[in-house]
Scaffold this active site. Structure first.
Site, PDB file in Angstrom:
ATOM      1  N   LYS A   1       0.848  -1.201   0.000  1.00 53.17           N
ATOM      2  CA  LYS A   1       0.000   0.000   0.000  1.00 53.17           C
ATOM      3  C   LYS A   1       0.882   1.249   0.000  1.00 53.17           C
ATOM      4  O   LYS A   1       1.632   1.488   0.941  1.00 53.17           O
ATOM      5  CB  LYS A   1      -0.915  -0.002   1.246  1.00 53.17           C
ATOM      6  CG  LYS A   1      -1.686   1.314   1.469  1.00 53.17           C
ATOM      7  CD  LYS A   1      -2.620   1.241   2.678  1.00 53.17           C
ATOM      8  CE  LYS A   1      -3.209   2.614   3.028  1.00 53.17           C
ATOM      9  NZ  LYS A   1      -4.091   2.582   4.210  1.00 53.17           N
TER      10      LYS A   1
ATOM     11  N   ASP B   1      -2.436  10.119   3.851  1.00 53.18           N
ATOM     12  CA  ASP B   1      -3.847   9.764   4.004  1.00 53.18           C
ATOM     13  C   ASP B   1      -4.550  10.827   4.837  1.00 53.18           C
ATOM     14  O   ASP B   1      -4.541  10.781   6.063  1.00 53.18           O
ATOM     15  CB  ASP B   1      -3.959   8.377   4.665  1.00 53.18           C
ATOM     16  CG  ASP B   1      -5.401   7.907   4.771  1.00 53.18           C
ATOM     17  OD1 ASP B   1      -6.288   8.593   4.209  1.00 53.18           O
ATOM     18  OD2 ASP B   1      -5.647   6.856   5.407  1.00 53.18           O
TER      19      ASP B   1
ATOM     20  N   LYS C   1      -9.932  12.862   8.170  1.00 54.09           N
ATOM     21  CA  LYS C   1      -9.487  12.384   9.483  1.00 54.09           C
ATOM     22  C   LYS C   1      -9.402  13.540  10.483  1.00 54.09           C
ATOM     23  O   LYS C   1      -9.033  14.657  10.083  1.00 54.09           O
ATOM     24  CB  LYS C   1      -8.063  11.811   9.356  1.00 54.09           C
ATOM     25  CG  LYS C   1      -7.969  10.419   8.806  1.00 54.09           C
ATOM     26  CD  LYS C   1      -6.519   9.951   8.833  1.00 54.09           C
ATOM     27  CE  LYS C   1      -6.349   8.605   8.164  1.00 54.09           C
ATOM     28  NZ  LYS C   1      -7.026   7.511   8.855  1.00 54.09           N
TER      29      LYS C   1
ATOM     30  N   ASP D   1       1.590   6.237   5.672  1.00 54.80           N
ATOM     31  CA  ASP D   1       0.599   5.361   5.062  1.00 54.80           C
ATOM     32  C   ASP D   1       1.098   4.714   3.762  1.00 54.80           C
ATOM     33  O   ASP D   1       0.381   3.941   3.138  1.00 54.80           O
ATOM     34  CB  ASP D   1      -0.711   6.123   4.845  1.00 54.80           C
ATOM     35  CG  ASP D   1      -1.934   5.228   5.039  1.00 54.80           C
ATOM     36  OD1 ASP D   1      -1.793   4.181   5.704  1.00 54.80           O
ATOM     37  OD2 ASP D   1      -3.004   5.566   4.513  1.00 54.80           O
TER      38      ASP D   1
ATOM     39  N   ASP E   1     -12.004   7.146   3.811  1.00 53.98           N
ATOM     40  CA  ASP E   1     -10.791   6.871   4.597  1.00 53.98           C
ATOM     41  C   ASP E   1     -10.399   5.387   4.539  1.00 53.98           C
ATOM     42  O   ASP E   1      -9.305   5.034   4.948  1.00 53.98           O
ATOM     43  CB  ASP E   1     -11.029   7.319   6.046  1.00 53.98           C
ATOM     44  CG  ASP E   1      -9.740   7.508   6.813  1.00 53.98           C
ATOM     45  OD1 ASP E   1      -8.665   7.428   6.180  1.00 53.98           O
ATOM     46  OD2 ASP E   1      -9.815   7.749   8.031  1.00 53.98           O
TER      47      ASP E   1
ATOM     48  N   GLU F   1      -9.318   3.761   2.116  1.00 53.53           N
ATOM     49  CA  GLU F   1      -8.804   3.875   0.745  1.00 53.53           C
ATOM     50  C   GLU F   1      -7.736   2.839   0.429  1.00 53.53           C
ATOM     51  O   GLU F   1      -7.493   2.531  -0.734  1.00 53.53           O
ATOM     52  CB  GLU F   1      -8.249   5.291   0.518  1.00 53.53           C
ATOM     53  CG  GLU F   1      -6.809   5.521   0.993  1.00 53.53           C
ATOM     54  CD  GLU F   1      -6.602   5.332   2.486  1.00 53.53           C
ATOM     55  OE1 GLU F   1      -7.587   5.460   3.249  1.00 53.53           O
ATOM     56  OE2 GLU F   1      -5.468   5.039   2.908  1.00 53.53           O
TER      57      GLU F   1
ATOM     58  N   ARG G   1      -7.546  -0.408   0.962  1.00 52.61           N
ATOM     59  CA  ARG G   1      -8.075  -1.624   0.326  1.00 52.61           C
ATOM     60  C   ARG G   1      -8.501  -1.334  -1.115  1.00 52.61           C
ATOM     61  O   ARG G   1      -8.475  -2.205  -1.963  1.00 52.61           O
ATOM     62  CB  ARG G   1      -9.227  -2.177   1.174  1.00 52.61           C
ATOM     63  CG  ARG G   1     -10.350  -1.218   1.346  1.00 52.61           C
ATOM     64  CD  ARG G   1     -11.252  -1.577   2.525  1.00 52.61           C
ATOM     65  NE  ARG G   1     -10.724  -1.094   3.805  1.00 52.61           N
ATOM     66  CZ  ARG G   1     -11.314  -1.296   4.971  1.00 52.61           C
ATOM     67  NH1 ARG G   1     -12.434  -1.995   5.041  1.00 52.61           N
ATOM     68  NH2 ARG G   1     -10.783  -0.822   6.082  1.00 52.61           N
TER      69      ARG G   1
HETATM   70  N1  BES Z   1      -4.237   4.370   7.002  1.00 51.64           N
HETATM   71  C1  BES Z   1      -5.398   4.112   7.759  1.00 51.64           C
HETATM   72  C2  BES Z   1      -5.209   3.052   8.828  1.00 51.64           C
HETATM   73  C3  BES Z   1      -4.239   3.264   9.928  1.00 51.64           C
HETATM   74  C4  BES Z   1      -4.466   4.231  10.885  1.00 51.64           C
HETATM   75  C5  BES Z   1      -3.151   2.425  10.043  1.00 51.64           C
HETATM   76  C6  BES Z   1      -3.581   4.373  11.929  1.00 51.64           C
HETATM   77  C7  BES Z   1      -2.265   2.562  11.080  1.00 51.64           C
HETATM   78  C8  BES Z   1      -2.478   3.540  12.020  1.00 51.64           C
HETATM   79  C9  BES Z   1      -6.534   3.645   6.865  1.00 51.64           C
HETATM   80  O1  BES Z   1      -6.549   4.131   5.574  1.00 51.64           O
HETATM   81  C10 BES Z   1      -7.806   4.076   7.540  1.00 51.64           C
HETATM   82  O2  BES Z   1      -7.992   5.239   7.673  1.00 51.64           O
HETATM   83  N2  BES Z   1      -8.604   3.108   7.950  1.00 51.64           N
HETATM   84  C11 BES Z   1      -9.814   3.369   8.631  1.00 51.64           C
HETATM   85  C12 BES Z   1     -10.853   2.439   8.067  1.00 51.64           C
HETATM   86  C13 BES Z   1     -12.250   2.797   8.473  1.00 51.64           C
HETATM   87  C14 BES Z   1     -12.688   4.095   7.806  1.00 51.64           C
HETATM   88  C15 BES Z   1     -13.168   1.672   8.074  1.00 51.64           C
HETATM   89  C16 BES Z   1      -9.593   3.076  10.109  1.00 51.64           C
HETATM   90  O3  BES Z   1      -8.848   2.160  10.436  1.00 51.64           O
HETATM   91  O4  BES Z   1     -10.134   3.808  10.923  1.00 51.64           O
HETATM   92 ZN    ZN Z   2      -4.727   4.700   4.770  1.00 48.28          ZN
HETATM   93 ZN    ZN Z   3      -7.584   5.979   5.381  1.00 49.69          ZN
END
Ligand code: BES
Ligand code: ZN
Ligand code: ZN
Length: 454
Positions: A220, A225, A232, A243, A302, A304, A306
């Site tokens: 990824k 992000d 966020k 990210d 967010d 994104e 996947r």
């Molecule tokens: N990059 C983030 C996940 C992340 C956050 C990894 C903090 C490591 C530390 C990812 O893109 C994300 O924002 N995921 C969301 C998914 C949700 C919207 C379903 C999350 O984990 O809150």
């Molecule tokens: Zn992310």
């Molecule tokens: Zn994200």
């Protein structure tokens, strides 16, 4: 910069001992050394230096609970006075000491003037030096890429790094950039990355013999992000330069595979994008048709990672790799489940999962298998499309993200998905705060075991 590790035996003797060996070692020393250790109050834990009668440094002794642990000597390179030390330890500890020393010398100094010298360790075994340096370069690559601020680590920068790596090892590099992603049917990568002035890209590195078993890595590469329109909050955005950690991890792993010349046919794919906000940004409620043809309703922009991964995974599986391994900073939920220092991973093959777990243990690169619990796939149901990109609720978020990706992996493919932190939020021996490689050495050790070296 001074050398970190060199071949040879000149230098101040550095004795690395287990606690249980300390009293016998003291008994074998000259009276002067014994007296110094007693009068200076050294208790046989940590390290101390012993002078010669001239006041010069005669020797250093480092006493650790287990010298065969890979990070046991992780703080020595920065703590000892600059100079060259000659390693004295049992043969079975040399690899671990060399590794800990080497990765412990790491500093991210790109933006500061103080590029102070670290100490040098001389080891009388060329193979140990070479191996530790290869490991160090891979770890330092991951750390540097993650530590570099997003402004200097956008998709075009990841492309440069990937191209340079391919060139260094005689591999090939190609990329698909911007609107070309639409023409060549990578709609989901484009949809996530299109709002940024830094065009989205799919990076593709190939190396090795076309007849060897195919190992494909996917990382990824979300260079920043922001969360997109479902933006966020500040605290959650603060470190989102990391990210692209999955991309950094597969670049580090690819470097190891190539540096150690593993007999595999390597492919590495990185969807590299910035998840930015603009008038053309992907919106909550939009539906994207992925490369595979599955339609995805965007519940939250967010989620994104996947989205960019699913097009890259679909590209990867067309060639039916013998192993498909992805790394991604995919979910906050995995951090809730396992904390920040234990990477979770999902696997379709029990033997592979056990093999990677076992390979990581003796080299202090632990990984933890998580379940692809199929009933939770219901949480990805959409009213208007084939699926959503994330569950509406907060529970089992790492699992539902894994299940989303699994929809793009055909049955029978030996697939592992690592959901990683890519960052140390506290300092540990040999592991400064900031970007970090998790699971890379475990996977590499497993691949080395499985495929052997040439
Ligand atoms: N990059 C983030 C996940 C992340 C956050 C990894 C903090 C490591 C530390 C990812 O893109 C994300 O924002 N995921 C969301 C998914 C949700 C919207 C379903 C999350 O984990 O809150
Ligand atoms: Zn992310
Ligand atoms: Zn994200």
């Amino acid at each position: 910069m001074t050398d970190i590790l060199i071949y040879g035996e000149n230098g101040t003797p550095l004795h690395v001992l287990n606690e249980s060996e300390y009293s016998d070692w003291v008994a074998s020393q000259e009276t002067f050394t014994q007296n110094w250790l007693t009068t200076s109050g050294f208790k046989g834990k940590g390290w101390t230096s012993v002078p010669a009668s001239t006041g010069e440094l005669a020797l250093v002794v480092a006493v650790v609970s287990s010298a065969s642990e890979f990070f046991a000597c992780g703080d020595l390179a920065k703590q000892l006075p600059a100079g060259t030390y000659s390693l004295k330890t049992n043969a079975e500890n040399q690899q671990a000491v060399a590794f800990g020393w080497a990765v412990g010398s790491y500093r991210f100094d790109r933006y500061v003037d103080d590029k102070s010298d670290v100490a040098t360790l001389a080891i009388n075994d060329q193979a140990i030096v070479d191996e530790a340096l290869k490991q160090m370069y891979a770890t330092a690559l991951v750390r540097d890429l993650v530590n570099t601020p997003a402004g200097d680590m956008m998709p075009q920068h990841l492309a440069e790094v990937t191209k340079d790596l391919a060139e260094e090892f005689g591999g090939s590099f190609s990329e698909i950039v911007g609107d070309e992603l639409l023409e060549q049917n990578y709609p989901t990568i484009h949809a996530v990355g299109r709002a940024s002035c830094h065009a989205p890209r799919l990076l593709d590195l190939r190396w090795g013999n076309a007849d060897a078993p195919k190992v494909t890595l996917v990382g990824k590469g979300v260079c920043f992000d922001s969360g997109g329109l479902d933006v966020k909050p500040a605290a959650g955005m603060r470190y989102m330069k990391k990210d692209m950690g999955g991309a950094a991890h597969v670049l580090g792993l690819a470097r190891l595979i190539m540096a150690f010349d593993l007999p595999v046919n390597l492919r590495m794919l990185i969807p590299a994008v910035e998840n930015a906000i603009s008038d053309n940004a992907l919106r909550p409620g939009d539906v994207v048709t992925t490369r595979k043809g599955i339609t995805v309703e965007i519940d939250n922009t967010d989620a994104e990672g996947r989205l960019v991964l699913c097009d890259a995974i679909d590209e990867a599986v067309q060639e039916k790799p013998e192993m498909l391994i992805d790394f991604a900073t995919l979910t906050g939920a995995m951090r809730v489940a396992l904390g920040t220092e234990l990477p979770g991973f999902f696997a379709t093959n029990d033997e592979t999962a056990q093999g990677i777990t076992n390979a990581g243990l003796p080299i202090q690169d632990p990984v933890w298998r998580m379940p692809l619990y199929q009933p939770y796939a219901d949480m990805l149901k959409s009213d208007i499309a084939d699926m959503t990109n994330c569950a509406a609720g907060p529970f089992g978020g790492a699992i539902t993200a894994g299940l989303y990706l699994q929809k793009f992996v055909p049955e029978g493919i030996d697939w592992c998905h690592f959901d990683i932190m890519a960052f140390n939020i506290r300092q540990l021996p040999g592991r400064p705060k900031g970007g970090e490689a998790f699971g890379v050495r475990a996977v590499f050790a497993y691949l080395q075991e499985k495929y052997g070296s040439k």
